[in-house]
Motif scaffolding. Structure first.
Motif, PDB file in Angstrom:
ATOM      1  N   GLY A 191       0.792  -1.218   0.000  1.00  0.00           N
ATOM      2  CA  GLY A 191       0.000   0.000   0.000  1.00  0.00           C
ATOM      3  C   GLY A 191       0.828   1.273   0.000  1.00  0.00           C
ATOM      4  N   GLU A 193       2.741   4.331  -1.062  1.00  0.00           N
ATOM      5  CA  GLU A 193       2.677   5.095  -2.314  1.00  0.00           C
ATOM      6  C   GLU A 193       4.035   5.208  -2.987  1.00  0.00           C
TER       7      GLU A 193
ATOM      8  N   MET B   1      -6.304   9.146  -1.314  1.00  0.00           N
ATOM      9  CA  MET B   1      -5.496  10.286  -0.839  1.00  0.00           C
ATOM     10  C   MET B   1      -4.036   9.865  -0.746  1.00  0.00           C
ATOM     11  N   PHE B   2      -3.177  10.676  -1.267  1.00  0.00           N
ATOM     12  CA  PHE B   2      -1.759  10.327  -1.223  1.00  0.00           C
ATOM     13  C   PHE B   2      -1.249  10.418   0.223  1.00  0.00           C
ATOM     14  N   GLY B   3      -0.510   9.436   0.614  1.00  0.00           N
ATOM     15  CA  GLY B   3       0.028   9.457   1.961  1.00  0.00           C
ATOM     16  C   GLY B   3      -0.716   8.555   2.921  1.00  0.00           C
ATOM     17  N   LYS B   4      -1.886   8.070   2.493  1.00  0.00           N
ATOM     18  CA  LYS B   4      -2.666   7.194   3.362  1.00  0.00           C
ATOM     19  C   LYS B   4      -1.900   5.885   3.617  1.00  0.00           C
ATOM     20  N   GLY B   5      -1.333   5.359   2.556  1.00  0.00           N
ATOM     21  CA  GLY B   5      -0.575   4.116   2.671  1.00  0.00           C
ATOM     22  C   GLY B   5       0.642   4.284   3.566  1.00  0.00           C
ATOM     23  N   LEU B   6       1.263   5.453   3.461  1.00  0.00           N
ATOM     24  CA  LEU B   6       2.450   5.705   4.288  1.00  0.00           C
ATOM     25  C   LEU B   6       2.076   5.720   5.764  1.00  0.00           C
ATOM     26  N   LYS B   8      -0.462   4.237   7.144  1.00  0.00           N
ATOM     27  CA  LYS B   8      -0.805   2.879   7.558  1.00  0.00           C
ATOM     28  C   LYS B   8       0.466   2.069   7.817  1.00  0.00           C
ATOM     29  N   GLY B   9       1.448   2.229   6.942  1.00  0.00           N
ATOM     30  CA  GLY B   9       2.720   1.530   7.126  1.00  0.00           C
ATOM     31  C   GLY B   9       3.381   1.940   8.428  1.00  0.00           C
ATOM     32  N   ILE B  12       1.808   0.282  11.382  1.00  0.00           N
ATOM     33  CA  ILE B  12       2.271  -1.102  11.567  1.00  0.00           C
ATOM     34  C   ILE B  12       3.652  -1.107  12.213  1.00  0.00           C
ATOM     35  N   THR B  13       4.506  -0.242  11.737  1.00  0.00           N
ATOM     36  CA  THR B  13       5.849  -0.151  12.321  1.00  0.00           C
ATOM     37  C   THR B  13       5.771   0.207  13.800  1.00  0.00           C
ATOM     38  N   LYS B  15       3.278  -0.376  15.827  1.00  0.00           N
ATOM     39  CA  LYS B  15       2.760  -1.524  16.559  1.00  0.00           C
ATOM     40  C   LYS B  15       3.874  -2.551  16.782  1.00  0.00           C
ATOM     41  N   GLU B  16       4.658  -2.792  15.743  1.00  0.00           N
ATOM     42  CA  GLU B  16       5.723  -3.790  15.862  1.00  0.00           C
ATOM     43  C   GLU B  16       6.824  -3.326  16.805  1.00  0.00           C
ATOM     44  N   PRO B  34      16.134 -28.835  16.992  1.00  0.00           N
ATOM     45  CA  PRO B  34      15.207 -29.973  16.896  1.00  0.00           C
ATOM     46  C   PRO B  34      15.917 -31.323  16.881  1.00  0.00           C
ATOM     47  N   ARG B  36      15.814 -33.819  14.848  1.00  0.00           N
ATOM     48  CA  ARG B  36      16.355 -34.346  13.589  1.00  0.00           C
ATOM     49  C   ARG B  36      17.484 -33.491  13.037  1.00  0.00           C
ATOM     50  N   PHE B  37      17.992 -32.589  13.824  1.00  0.00           N
ATOM     51  CA  PHE B  37      18.971 -31.630  13.312  1.00  0.00           C
ATOM     52  C   PHE B  37      20.175 -32.330  12.675  1.00  0.00           C
TER      53      PHE B  37
END
Lengths: 367, 175
Positions: A191, A193, B1-6, B8-9, B12-13, B15-16, B34, B36-37
């Motif tokens: 998403g 831009e 709208m330009f910048g909406k994706g930014l 949202k990204g 997420i950053t 939150k992480e 594990p 079977r290594f």
């Protein structure tokens, strides 16, 4: 007298976005590319020649090392070719395990392709998030096979070992979480831009050129050609699963990238169905095959849908325990064939975007 | 709208950013390996009958073994893996009929010197012939009992010492 002239720029072989050792000689007019000459072979090991001195079983570890990002799919392609040659029936449980581990391999490969593509065009966070999930998948593969990348899990006549206790539940849990992760990738990378501006309508391929140049995999399907071997010519037990073939419309870098993201969702779907179905299938994971494999005289060609495209194995048998000739149709190598014309007219910065969108693995290109 | 994706990204950053850490401080903390290594190899010398199936199964001819005939049995004197050429495919372990060759979870096989890289799993002298001969020359009844017992003790006692020595030497040089 002052005049402009073209000059040659060496792109690679140590450039980080070539995903290995790959060189392109770019002839530039200012920043525009006039001609691009791909030079591959830095990672050539002569696997096809090595196979002539190995028994049929001993070739399996070498197939891992071609596309080391989706090793299981390479294994399965080779193993199924030999089985076709010898007429071996594979137990049902082994077929399911091949599908599960194969699709998991495809997921690791696509997750890596997604993350690394974000890195190629300048987004570091997306890369890290993708590697987080890839790590979880590789942990699962490690628990199943003992290795993280070079799995060597498939055997002629089945698979090496059955699943360990609780492995399928762990896998199921990860597959339940996977749609959430894919949503994160979409929010963070797809998403964005800036990402879209870099990739949309860049390096466009028409369906005709794709077919003429025999391109395959997400590169082909991004141009809108509905050709996935799992659907078109179902091998193994792929006809038992319900999944879709995601297609692109423009055939540009963005579509090729997004096709992989959508394919991840389909792989998750296949794995979930396979987990459901394998619970009812019991039995051996290995067919009764002789210790010394001596296929009858003859030749065979078998192809499957790998994560990069159609991988085909051509084997000639002379009746001994070693293949007389092995040839591999490597999708990465063939998908690179159109690179020159794809790059012409674009800027240097687009080279990275276009090359990354083809998703090559140099181990496979150079074989 | 330009910048909406930014935006949202960035959400997420953000939150992480607060999500728990997944990486571990490697040498101090380690992930579980594990079952079977595919790690370092071990050879159960008592089970091994020196048949050489593992050496034949290897795609890269990594395994070299020497054996000597002692009495009627083959006695393994030398078992070496040129581990730098190993593909860790597991075909050798799979080929072993006697379940003698195994993987371990040990993945650290680094060596400081090139000559220490080959993995020497067995290196020992074959038991002297005279030790064997009285057992061979004996009556039929005690022969099968005595024969495996006598060299077995040898086997257990002998390999331990040189193996430990070589390992200690390797470790010393490695450090």
């Amino acid at each position: 007298m002052l005049r402009t002239q073209e000059y040659v720029l060496n792109f690679g072989p140590q450039h980080p976005s070539t995903h290995g050792v790959f060189q392109i000689l770019l002839t530039l007019d200012g920043e525009r590319i006039v001609k691009a000459e791909p030079i591959c072979g830095y990672l050539h090991r002569g696997i096809e020649k090595l196979a002539e001195a190995r028994t049929y079983t001993q070739v399996i570890p070498y197939t891992d090392r071609m596309d080391y990002l989706a090793a299981m799919l390479q294994n399965v392609g080779y193993v199924q070719a030999v089985e076709k040659l010898m007429g071996i029936e594979v137990p049902e449980r082994a077929e399911y395990l091949r599908v599960i581990s194969g699709e998991l391999s495809r997921l690791t490969s696509h997750v890596l392709a997604t993350g690394v593509y974000a890195l190629d065009v300048g987004g570091f966070t997306g890369f890290l998030l993708c590697f987080r999930e890839r790590e979880k998948m590789m942990d699962l593969l490690e628990e199943l096979t003992g290795s993280r990348m070079t799995l060597s899990y498939a055997r002629i006549g089945g698979v090496a070992d059955d699943v360990t206790e609780g492995w399928l539940d762990k896998l199921n849990k990860l597959m339940d979480e996977m749609p959430g992760y894919i949503e994160e990738y979409n929010g963070l990378i797809t998403g964005n831009e800036i990402f879209q501006a870099r990739t949309k309508f860049v390096g466009q391929l028409t369906p005709e050129t794709c077919i003429n140049y025999s391109l395959s995999g997400p590169v082909l399907r991004a141009s809108g050609v509905n050709y996935d071997l799992r659907k078109a010519m179902p091998y193994g037990i792929y006809d038992r699963f319900d999944f879709e073939v995601p297609l692109g419309t423009n055939g540009d870098c963005f579509d090729r990238f997004y096709c992989r993201v959508l394919e991840m969702e389909q792989s998750v779907r296949i794995i979930k169905q396979a987990i459901e179905q394998i619970k009812e299938v019991d039995g051996p994971v290995m067919a009764k095959v002789p210790k010394v494999l001596k296929p009858p005289k003859g030749e065979v060609y078998h192809e499957i849908e790998s994560s990069k495209g159609i991988i085909g194995y051509y084997i000639v048998s002379d009746g001994t325990n070693k293949p007389y000739r092995l040839h591999v149709r490597r999708p990465s190598f063939i998908n690179l064939g159109y690179l020159d014309e794809m790059l012409r007219g674009y800027l240097i910065a687009d080279v990275v975007a276009i090359l990354g969108s083809i998703d090559i693995v140099l181990g496979e290109v150079d074989c | 709208m330009f910048g909406k994706g930014l935006v949202k990204g960035l959400q997420i950053t953000w939150k992480e950013f607060w999500a728990p850490k997944l990486t571990v401080q490697y040498p101090e903390k380690q992930h579980t390996v594990p079952e079977r290594f595919h790690g370092k190899f071990v050879l159960d010398v008592d089970k091994c009958i020196a048949c050489g199936l593992c050496a034949n199964a290897c795609p890269n001819r990594v395994i070299s073994l020497n054996k000597q005939k002692v009495g009627k049995k083959q006695y393994l004197t030398d078992y070496q893996m040129n581990i730098q050429y190993c593909l860790f495919c597991g075909l050798c372990v799979e080929s072993c009929n006697k379940d003698a060759l195994h993987f371990t979870k040990d993945f650290n096989m680094n060596q400081y010197f090139y000559k220490n890289i080959p993995l020497v799993l067995v290196r020992r002298e074959a038991p002297a012939e005279p030790l064997e001969e009285p057992a061979m020359g004996g009556e039929d009844q005690p022969k099968p009992k005595l024969k495996p017992q006598a060299p077995k003790e040898e086997k257990v006692a002998k390999p331990a010492a040189p193996a430990a020595e070589s390992e200690a030497a390797a470790g010393k040089e490695g450090q």
